[in-house]
Design an enzyme around this catalytic site. Structure first.
Site, PDB file in Angstrom:
ATOM      1  CB  SER A 264      -1.046   7.109   0.586  1.00 29.58           C
ATOM      2  OG  SER A 264      -2.364   7.584   0.187  1.00 29.58           O
ATOM      3  CG  ASP A 265      -4.069   7.994   6.496  1.00 29.40           C
ATOM      4  OD1 ASP A 265      -3.758   7.744   7.792  1.00 29.40           O
ATOM      5  OD2 ASP A 265      -5.191   7.831   6.108  1.00 29.40           O
TER       6      ASP A 265
END
Ligand code: GLC
Length: 742
Positions: A264-265
């Protein structure tokens, strides 16, 4: 998808599966967690977490001792001895900083970009980093967006070719070798179309536009065997990318067969509840895990809720196993389990920022600068290159002329300012004997609105033979979360140009910025413009060498420059629309007669207050040499799916200096199953041509090159008439026509 190391992948799979079978549920969940470093401190909490097998990766730790220690704990003190992924944003260099990616894209040079990534990987891996969150390959046409600085431009073909080069540079031939980093294609996807150029925002993009423009660089990244992907923060068509099954499963896994790991970011899983897609972290964990996000960057939704979701039969252990396998597989591919030294402290650090790396950074900066204007002066000579012999005094003016830090640009966590050489220092270094070099900032910072520094700047320029102004934006005005609603030169810089222009001397303007700026209002007040982006550690020597003619400018714009911000989005590959703007139907509002009838003006797709063309088009860039394009030939007027054509052109260097030219091939599909752009870049070649000589440049065009996604969003190659141009930028070139018989 061709994978350069299939054997090691199969071995990695086998080893990962056997390791997985030994893992407890908590150890599996632990692999999904990336935790933030503590600035060189290995805290008791971190020790304990790693020892219990509850950490899969550490981000933002760059202290070699700390990294060796966390790996030692993971390998020697945890039950299964699983090493850690060590991630860092090594975006355009580690200790030696290269031009920002947008600047590197202006080189249109795969070789240079690959070399920069190789050097970055070498430097970063020395301290113990094994994973970089690069390349950033979002397509954008909005220079208000601060992250345009990190991307590889507005065009999918240019972006894709440079993406493959950067991945190859970071990952090398063998991910397990010491100098290799796992690369990360980000931010998947659609982030660059963020509404109004604000960061972290939402984008509404049709599937057709996604498939024809936004997704191709990511597909190229898969074909280039990129090790990981990163999901975007942004909301795409109502579903944040970090919860998008369509992106992460349908496209990435099913269509493209990507086998790597998705991270994920930063906190983008937790952000899902802020977006309003979920009500809480537990729902966010469910949405992201179901979509296919394997590792969670820093937030702890998985850690806190995955087991609960399994107990509620919302997530299964099979899903967990597939996520963990992809993480373990990467660790095996990186050689972290094998004694290759990648988890131990390196013996030497002296080659960080060595002369060879600095020379490469300078070469990249030279190739990244774009000459936008070079007027002929009253004496009949071009403004640039400056003639050192005729120069006994030179004034260097501007807030960025002597700032070794700012020229490095955004995302330079680990750059070494001590290595960086400013424009002013570089000029003094060269002219120290026979020329007096005087420096004045004129304004304290690029954003300063005061004029109290003008007098000193005028005094500095008054008696100088040459005047070089270095203006633009500090690095903090671009990059993540740094978007601007007005992209003109900040502060009183334009007024400073006016003040210096009053002296009536030729002015050379160098601009350092993380984006295209709207500089139309000053182009007629200066005599030459060199766009340097943020050129990195060796920006000063590179710019000096270009200004004095020791090097010849060769960069070409990877993004369109608007005349005014109201034109945004403006890009070369626009659609024709039903009423295209032309010179014959454009009437400027100042020329509209009073009481003009509604239909008396050109009824076309333009604005009344600005010409419909950009200030500078995509692909534009001048040289000190002059190139003439001749003898455009097509090996055949018809392309079929079995018979590509060869397009050849002769490029004649009319000048008496050797120089590089970036030859560009554009096409137009006149009629399509969906409307097609008025121009599309299909090929380009950077060629070096000796003075007064020609080079024949050949490029092959295949039917597949002309394919696109049609109205049913499947890829098709469609028969029809095509126009073709080969030239120096997207607004010019020799013309030809051909047909495609699919
Ligand atoms: C940031 C960025 C991403 C970066 C990550 C780790 O917020 O969006 O590009 O790689 O977090 O620093």
């Amino acid at each position: 998808m061709t994978n350069p190391h299939p054997q090691s992948d199969r071995q990695a799979d086998t080893r990962a599966i056997s390791l997985l079978n030994e893992m407890t549920l908590h150890e599996k969940i632990g692999q999904l967690q990336q935790v933030n470093g503590n600035g060189g401190q290995v805290t008791e909490h971190l020790r304990s977490q790693i020892k219990q097998g509850l950490v899969g990766s550490v981000i933002n730790e760059v202290n070699a001792d700390a990294l060796a220690e966390v790996q030692r704990i993971a390998i020697e003190e945890s039950r299964l001895g699983i090493p850690l992924l060590i991630g860092r944003d090594v975006i355009h260099g580690f200790r030696t900083i290269f031009p920002i990616p947008l600047g590197q894209a202006a080189s249109w040079c795969e070789e240079t970009i690959k070399q920069g990534a190789e050097i970055a990987a070498t430097e970063a891996s020395i301290v113990g980093i094994n994973w970089t969150f690069a390349p950033m390959i979002d397509i954008t046409r909005d220079p208000r967006w601060g992250r345009i600085a990190e991307c590889l431009g507005e065009d999918p073909v240019l972006n894709s070719r440079l993406t493959a080069a950067m991945i190859s540079g970071f990952q090398g031939e063998d991910l397990s070798s010491r100098g290799s980093l796992a690369a990360c294609a980000k931010h998947f996807a659609g982030y660059g179309y963020t509404e109004s150029g604000k960061d972290y925002h939402y984008a509404n993009i049709s599937e057709n536009e996604l498939r024809n423009v936004v997704l191709p660089p990511f597909k190229t990244a898969v074909e280039a065997s990129v090790a990981t992907f990163m999901s975007s923060f942004s909301d795409l068509n109502g579903i944040p990318a970090s919860a998008s099954e369509w992106l992460m499963q349908d496209i990435l896994r099913d269509e493209w067969q990507f086998k790597g790991m998705v991270v994920s970011d930063w906190g983008s899983i937790k952000d899902l509840s802020t977006h309003g897609l979920t009500a809480n972290d537990k729902e966010s964990a469910y949405e992201s895990a179901s979509a296919g996000i394997d590792m969670e960057m820093v937030s702890t939704c998985y850690q806190n809720h995955f087991i609960e979701l399994m107990e509620e039969n919302k997530l299964s252990e099979a899903q967990l196993d597939s996520m963990v396998l992809r993480i373990l597989r990467l660790k095996f591919q990186l050689g972290l389990f094998d004694d290759k030294g990648k988890t131990k402290k390196a013996e030497r650090f002296d080659h960080l920022g060595n002369d060879e790396f600095l020379a490469a950074a300078k070469n990249a900066a030279v190739k990244s600068c774009v000459l936008l204007q070079n007027n002929t002066l009253k004496n009949g000579k071009k403004t640039l290159p400056l003639n050192v012999a005729d120069t006994s005094s030179i004034a260097v003016i501007g807030p960025l002329a002597d700032d070794a830090y700012e020229q490095m640009g955004t995302w330079i966590f680990d750059g070494d300012e001590a290595l960086s050489i400013s424009v002013s220092s570089a000029i003094k270094e060269t002219l120290k004997d026979n020329t007096q070099v005087k420096f004045a900032k004129g304004v304290s910072t690029s954003r300063c609105n005061k004029h109290d520094g003008f007098a000193e700047a005028i005094e500095c320029a008054k008696d100088a033979d040459q005047v070089v102004m270095v203006l633009g934006e500090e690095s903090i005005l671009s990059g993540e979360a740094h978007c601007r609603s007005d992209i003109s030169l900040p502060g009183a810089q334009e007024a400073l140009v006016d003040a210096i222009a009053e002296l009536g001397k030729p002015i050379v303007l160098v601009i350092m910025a993380g984006r295209p700026l709207t500089i139309a209002s000053i182009t007629n007040k200066v005599d030459a413009i060199l766009y340097a982006w943020h050129p990195g550690t060796m920006g000063g020597p590179a710019i000096r060498d270009l200004l004095f003619g020791y090097e010849v400018p060769s960069g070409k714009l990877p993004v369109t420059f608007p005349r005014v911000i109201g034109q945004i989005p403006i890009y070369y590959s626009q659609k024709n629309s039903g009423r295209p703007a032309t010179d014959s139907n454009f009437v400027h509002q100042n020329d509209i007669p009073l009481r003009a009838a509604q239909t008396s003006l050109g009824m076309a797709a333009n604005h009344l207050d600005v010409h419909f063309t950009p200030l500078y088009p995509f692909g534009f860039g001048l040289s000190y040499a002059e190139f003439e394009y001749k003898n455009l030939e097509l090996s055949c007027q018809k392309i079929t799916s079995k018979a590509p054509i060869t397009v050849s052109v002769e490029v004649f260097n009319k000048s008496d200096i050797d120089a590089d030219e970036i030859v560009q091939l554009y096409i137009r599909d006149l009629v399509g199953n969906v409307t097609r752009p008025i121009k599309e870049l299909k090929h380009f070649k950077r060629v070096s041509i000796k003075a007064k000589s020609s080079k024949k440049v050949e490029m092959t065009l295949s039917a597949k090159d002309l394919g696109f996604y049609g109205r049913d969003n499947t890829f098709l190659v469609e028969s029809g008439q095509f126009h073709l141009w080969v030239g120096a930028d997207s607004s010019s070139g020799l013309f030809a026509e051909f047909v495609l018989e699919a």
